[in-house]
Scaffold this active site. Structure first.
Site, PDB file in Angstrom:
ATOM      1  N   ASP A 354       8.987   4.842 107.561  1.00 13.28           N
ATOM      2  CA  ASP A 354       9.594   3.878 106.446  1.00 13.28           C
ATOM      3  C   ASP A 354       8.714   2.578 106.908  1.00 13.28           C
ATOM      4  OD1 ASP A 354      11.198   2.852 104.266  1.00 13.28           O
ATOM      5  OD2 ASP A 354      11.633   1.415 105.580  1.00 13.28           O
ATOM      6  N   GLU A 356       8.248  -1.619 106.071  1.00 15.30           N
ATOM      7  CA  GLU A 356       8.915  -2.923 105.393  1.00 15.30           C
ATOM      8  C   GLU A 356       7.590  -3.585 105.138  1.00 15.30           C
ATOM      9  OE1 GLU A 356      11.730  -3.528 104.347  1.00 15.30           O
ATOM     10  OE2 GLU A 356      12.743  -1.879 105.640  1.00 15.30           O
ATOM     11  N   HIS A 499      19.064  -4.164 108.572  1.00 16.73           N
ATOM     12  CA  HIS A 499      17.883  -3.657 107.441  1.00 16.73           C
ATOM     13  C   HIS A 499      16.695  -3.326 108.298  1.00 16.73           C
ATOM     14  CE1 HIS A 499      15.808  -3.096 103.552  1.00 16.73           C
ATOM     15  NE2 HIS A 499      15.275  -4.108 103.795  1.00 16.73           N
ATOM     16  N   ASP A 504      16.117   2.991 108.284  1.00 20.59           N
ATOM     17  CA  ASP A 504      15.829   3.874 106.941  1.00 20.59           C
ATOM     18  C   ASP A 504      15.014   5.272 107.300  1.00 20.59           C
ATOM     19  OD1 ASP A 504      17.123   2.116 105.397  1.00 20.59           O
ATOM     20  OD2 ASP A 504      15.106   1.080 104.548  1.00 20.59           O
TER      21      ASP A 504
END
Length: 516
Positions: A354, A356, A499, A504
């Site tokens: 994942d 960001e 987060h 994730d």
């Protein structure tokens, strides 16, 4: 777990009223449960021993455990991160609203903190109907040792920001365009020899690893051939041919429903090289992409084409980012930790990843964090996690969504320095992501200039989940939508507060394993 703090307060007549249990971590390698508490005031050694003794006597007399204590550190950034994490996990529709309208949330204070939402009347009603504000308030009180106020302000019509509304529309249009555009396709140069069935296939084929749902042209060597009959009506039987073809980037199942006069289809044999035009879609039974062929043509891949597109061997050692063993399991309940279940693997290696990013467009925006986990024999074994220095300011809106600031990435490596290590981590694996087209567009754009080409087979947990929950035995447990967090809740996959790209990726990996 919060019952532990209530027990401590009861046993000590409320002397530790600001005590909060932050998390409990079970380490399989040493067999110890570690409880992490936060307080507003420093505790003496005697006070720490008193709390530890109460925990030991109350709940966990049969376990080896340790207790950690730290002073609560609160800041605008940490509180905002907590709000975003909670909202993304439990109120995804609100999270999407905040993602598209970051100015709607404001966190301020120094010592005493306040979270303010300024929204229009329609959104205010939505907040109230969902009980979002009281739920968020309760969550923040459980995380922090002191109260943090949450206020909802209904914006008056005169406060309508036309310029911001236009930006929000542009944002959504950009997202739709990115999804429609997909990943840029790479082509293979071929020489056509002659049609087998249907018209001669025109256009250059793309890499098998780049295939997405829809009409495609691909080519490859035939490595498997099968034929069988399908009864369509009481008096009619249809012949179906199945092939597996392989290029230098992956394999693809090809299905052809023969017509009565398709005699030439019998001429396709093992080791033939064919060009296929057809429609790619996920097979709901096999849970994998396949192409239903309309036209098939013999072809020859031009000399040197394979050599030109092969990627390089990985480095012998990791240089910048070294993977870490996956040892700890963090959960809010110890039930799954104390009696873990092992799912039998299929012998393959997978890497769930994942990113960001600072935005939605690979051609314009930057990766600011990478998270990946490796799956071997049905278990997560390693993690790969790092911030990325984008070499430009991140921007306030991106920070509000991701919680990542310029300071956090200031000393991080640049993307070109990390790509070789990520390539080594993924080498020989099938790569997995949720809505993989988005992350793969960034991966492809930033890796190709370095010479490290990620030609790995790919799996999309979004497509897999849709097929998984269409099965009769799973229909009753279908999630309300197919967002990562919704699927995780239905499949009882734990999600951390922070987060982070790594979490994730871990959630994606666990979802993938649960659907196998």
């Amino acid at each position: 777990m919060q019952g532990i703090t209530a027990t401590i307060k009861e046993k000590t007549n409320g002397r530790y009223g600001d005590l909060r249990l932050k998390r409990a971590v079970f380490s399989k390698s040493v067999g110890v449960v570690t409880f992490s508490f936060t307080t507003m005031k420093a505790l003496s050694e005697g006070q720490r021993e008193e709390i530890a003794a109460i925990v030991k006597a109350s709940e966990f007399a049969a376990l080896s455990f340790a207790a950690e204590f730290s002073l609560e550190t609160r800041s605008v950034k940490s509180i905002l991160n907590s709000v975003v994490s909670f909202t993304k996990s439990d109120f995804f529709s609100v999270f999407k609203f905040l993602e598209e309208t970051p100015k709607a949330i404001k966190v301020e204070g120094d010592g005493e903190f306040k979270v303010t939402f300024t929204v229009d009347s329609d959104m205010a009603r939505t907040f109230e109907q969902m009980s979002y504000v009281p739920s968020l308030t309760e969550y923040l009180q459980s995380v922090y040792a002191s109260n943090i106020s949450v206020e909802l302000i209904e914006k008056q019509e005169a406060d309508f920001d036309l310029a911001q509304a236009v930006k929000d529309i542009d944002y959504r249009q950009d997202l739709a365009q990115l999804v429609a555009m997909g990943t840029p396709k790479r082509e293979v140069l071929v020489e056509r020899i002659g049609a087998v069935v249907g018209k001669e296939v025109s256009g250059n084929p793309i890499y098998i690893s780049d295939v997405e749902e829809g009409n495609v042209v691909i080519c490859g060597n035939v490595i498997e051939v099968a034929a069988f009959d399908v009864k369509k009506e009481a008096s009619k039987v249809k012949k179906v041919y199945k092939y597996t073809i392989e290029d230098f980037t992956g394999k693809m199942k090809v299905v052809y429903f023969a017509k009565e006069d398709d005699k030439d289809i019998l001429k396709v044999h093992m080791n033939d090289t064919i060009l296929v035009f057809g429609k790619a879609a996920v097979n709901e039974t096999a849970h994998e992409m396949q192409v239903v062929a309309k036209c098939i043509t013999y072809c020859h891949i031009l000399k040197g084409e394979k050599i030109n597109v092969l990627s390089v061997e990985p480095n012998a050692d990791y240089i910048v980012v070294k993977p870490q063993p996956y040892e700890k399991i963090e959960q809010q309940s110890l039930l799954d930790v104390l009696a873990p279940t092992k799912k039998e693997g299929d012998g393959k290696t997978y890497v769930a990843f994942d990113f960001e990013t600072t935005g939605l467009k690979a051609l314009e925006d930057k990766i600011i964090e990478i998270g990946a986990v490796k799956i071997e024999n049905g278990e997560i074994t390693e993690i790969f996690s790092t911030f990325i220095n984008p070499q430009r300011p991140i921007g306030a809106s991106s920070t509000q969504i991701t919680g990542i600031t310029d300071d956090m990435v200031a000393d991080a490596p640049v993307i070109t320095a990390v790509i070789p290590d990520l390539y080594k981590f993924c080498y020989g694996s099938t790569i997995i992501a949720h809505n993989i087209d988005f992350d793969y567009a960034f991966l492809q754009y930033y890796s190709e200039p370095t010479g490290y080409i990620f030609n790995n087979p790919r799996e999309d947990t979004l497509a897999l989940a849709k097929a998984f929950f269409r099965k009769k035995e799973n229909l009753k447990n279908s999630p309300p939508n197919f967002k990562l967090q919704s699927i995780a809740r239905v499949l009882n996959v734990h999600q951390d507060e922070a987060h982070r790209a790594y979490d994730d990726a871990r959630v994606c990996a666990e979802i993938f394993l649960k659907m196998q």
